[in-house]
Scaffold this active site. Sequence first.
Site, PDB file in Angstrom:
ATOM      1  N   GLU A  73      -1.369  10.693   3.717  1.00  0.00           N
ATOM      2  CA  GLU A  73      -2.505  10.182   3.021  1.00  0.00           C
ATOM      3  C   GLU A  73      -2.382  11.487   1.547  1.00  0.00           C
ATOM      4  O   GLU A  73      -2.656  12.638   1.703  1.00  0.00           O
ATOM      5  CB  GLU A  73      -4.339  10.555   4.034  1.00  0.00           C
ATOM      6  CG  GLU A  73      -4.177   9.254   4.865  1.00  0.00           C
ATOM      7  CD  GLU A  73      -4.004   7.876   4.291  1.00  0.00           C
ATOM      8  OE1 GLU A  73      -4.685   7.504   3.521  1.00  0.00           O
ATOM      9  OE2 GLU A  73      -3.976   7.007   4.781  1.00  0.00           O
TER      10      GLU A  73
ATOM     11  N   LYS B 176      -8.266  -3.924  -4.436  1.00  0.00           N
ATOM     12  CA  LYS B 176      -6.543  -4.330  -3.602  1.00  0.00           C
ATOM     13  C   LYS B 176      -7.323  -5.442  -4.608  1.00  0.00           C
ATOM     14  O   LYS B 176      -5.929  -6.208  -4.907  1.00  0.00           O
ATOM     15  CB  LYS B 176      -6.090  -4.106  -2.995  1.00  0.00           C
ATOM     16  CG  LYS B 176      -6.064  -1.989  -3.075  1.00  0.00           C
ATOM     17  CD  LYS B 176      -5.272  -1.622  -1.085  1.00  0.00           C
ATOM     18  CE  LYS B 176      -4.519  -0.019  -1.607  1.00  0.00           C
ATOM     19  NZ  LYS B 176      -4.825   0.409  -0.151  1.00  0.00           N
TER      20      LYS B 176
ATOM     21  N   ASP C 214      -0.100   5.077   0.280  1.00  0.00           N
ATOM     22  CA  ASP C 214      -0.250   6.068   1.700  1.00  0.00           C
ATOM     23  C   ASP C 214      -0.463   5.257   3.407  1.00  0.00           C
ATOM     24  O   ASP C 214      -0.799   4.433   3.709  1.00  0.00           O
ATOM     25  CB  ASP C 214      -1.705   7.163   1.414  1.00  0.00           C
ATOM     26  CG  ASP C 214      -1.852   7.842   0.015  1.00  0.00           C
ATOM     27  OD1 ASP C 214      -0.841   8.011   0.112  1.00  0.00           O
ATOM     28  OD2 ASP C 214      -3.270   7.974  -0.412  1.00  0.00           O
TER      29      ASP C 214
ATOM     30  N   ASP D  77       0.789  -0.983   0.207  1.00  0.00           N
ATOM     31  CA  ASP D  77      -0.220  -0.047   0.367  1.00  0.00           C
ATOM     32  C   ASP D  77       1.367   1.168  -0.123  1.00  0.00           C
ATOM     33  O   ASP D  77       2.078   1.319   0.229  1.00  0.00           O
ATOM     34  CB  ASP D  77      -1.171  -0.198   1.353  1.00  0.00           C
ATOM     35  CG  ASP D  77      -1.534   1.246   1.500  1.00  0.00           C
ATOM     36  OD1 ASP D  77      -2.432   2.092   0.665  1.00  0.00           O
ATOM     37  OD2 ASP D  77      -2.203   1.976   2.976  1.00  0.00           O
TER      38      ASP D  77
ATOM     39  N   SER E 121      -2.858   0.563  -4.888  1.00  0.00           N
ATOM     40  CA  SER E 121      -2.809   1.940  -4.212  1.00  0.00           C
ATOM     41  C   SER E 121      -4.618   2.397  -4.338  1.00  0.00           C
ATOM     42  O   SER E 121      -4.282   2.407  -5.428  1.00  0.00           O
ATOM     43  CB  SER E 121      -2.098   3.110  -3.973  1.00  0.00           C
ATOM     44  OG  SER E 121      -2.763   4.178  -3.281  1.00  0.00           O
ATOM     45  N   GLY E 122      -5.016   2.813  -3.864  1.00  0.00           N
ATOM     46  CA  GLY E 122      -6.414   3.608  -4.029  1.00  0.00           C
ATOM     47  C   GLY E 122      -5.749   5.402  -4.347  1.00  0.00           C
ATOM     48  O   GLY E 122      -6.924   5.620  -4.490  1.00  0.00           O
TER      49      GLY E 122
END
Length: 299
Positions: free
Chosen positions: A102, A231, A95, A93, A182-183
Amino acid sequence: MEGLMGSSQITQIPTHCRQSHLLPSVPAFSLRFARASYRSHFRMKNHTNKSFSPIVASVQPLEETSVPSRYNNTQPSKGVLELWRNANAVCFDVDSTVCVDEGIDELAEFCGAGKAVAEWTARAMSGSVPFEDALAARLSLFNPSLSQVQEFLEKRPPRLSPGIDELVKKLKANNKDVFLISGGFRQMINPVSSILGIPPENIFANQLLFGSSGEFLGFDKSEPTSRSGGKAKAVEQLRKAHNYKALVMIGDGATDLEARKPGGADLFVCYAGVQLRAAVAGEADWLVFNFKDLISSLD
């Protein structure tokens, strides 16, 4: 981390631990200038293969001794350790894991909407919100233009978590493939991947969309990470494409934990060096507070 999903209890690093720790004998102004200078070479519309100098991490990891003793997964079992050492691929991931910030919250604050986005996020924390809805809602609060994103990248380069650059180097030296899942947005993740030497094709992330005049249009909803369960889907695609026998996911949020499912990651390592999310930490195969633990266990 996408902290909107099932994160009812969060422990953040105390304020006194979030002070900058610059390299010895390097003036603060010089370091800031160097960071800004390297960022000016980054182009928003194209992936770059240029190498960037690592940026000094600006926070100290949360210490294991400062968290409740109820966690019994801070020491890896023999099976977990064997999976970690023998993994073919490791997915991170970004952030609050690879980076201490973030991304979307930082961008919103830079654009003058930090409080509004933070308040919306706080409300979302109280219930289950589909990730795609949460992402669209937060972006709509400030609608960042291309020029704003470019200025943000120049003035606020990524801040890496302590030890992440060393860990990535160690993994690659051990012939393990490294991915970023990652989002967040590619525009902000591409510089991170360049610093760590991770190729663009090893990134799963979202993409901000802009019009011909640089106006904000939204985000690419075809990316798997743009929606809930993304994810897990990305990890599943990686396994099938590369036929990995063992794959590890490292992150701090519920969406990272989701990646450990049948056909997904074999092992989930919760990194709580920035934020400790109780529900996620308790379900992790291995809870770590410092990347040095993962580095030393590879020897």
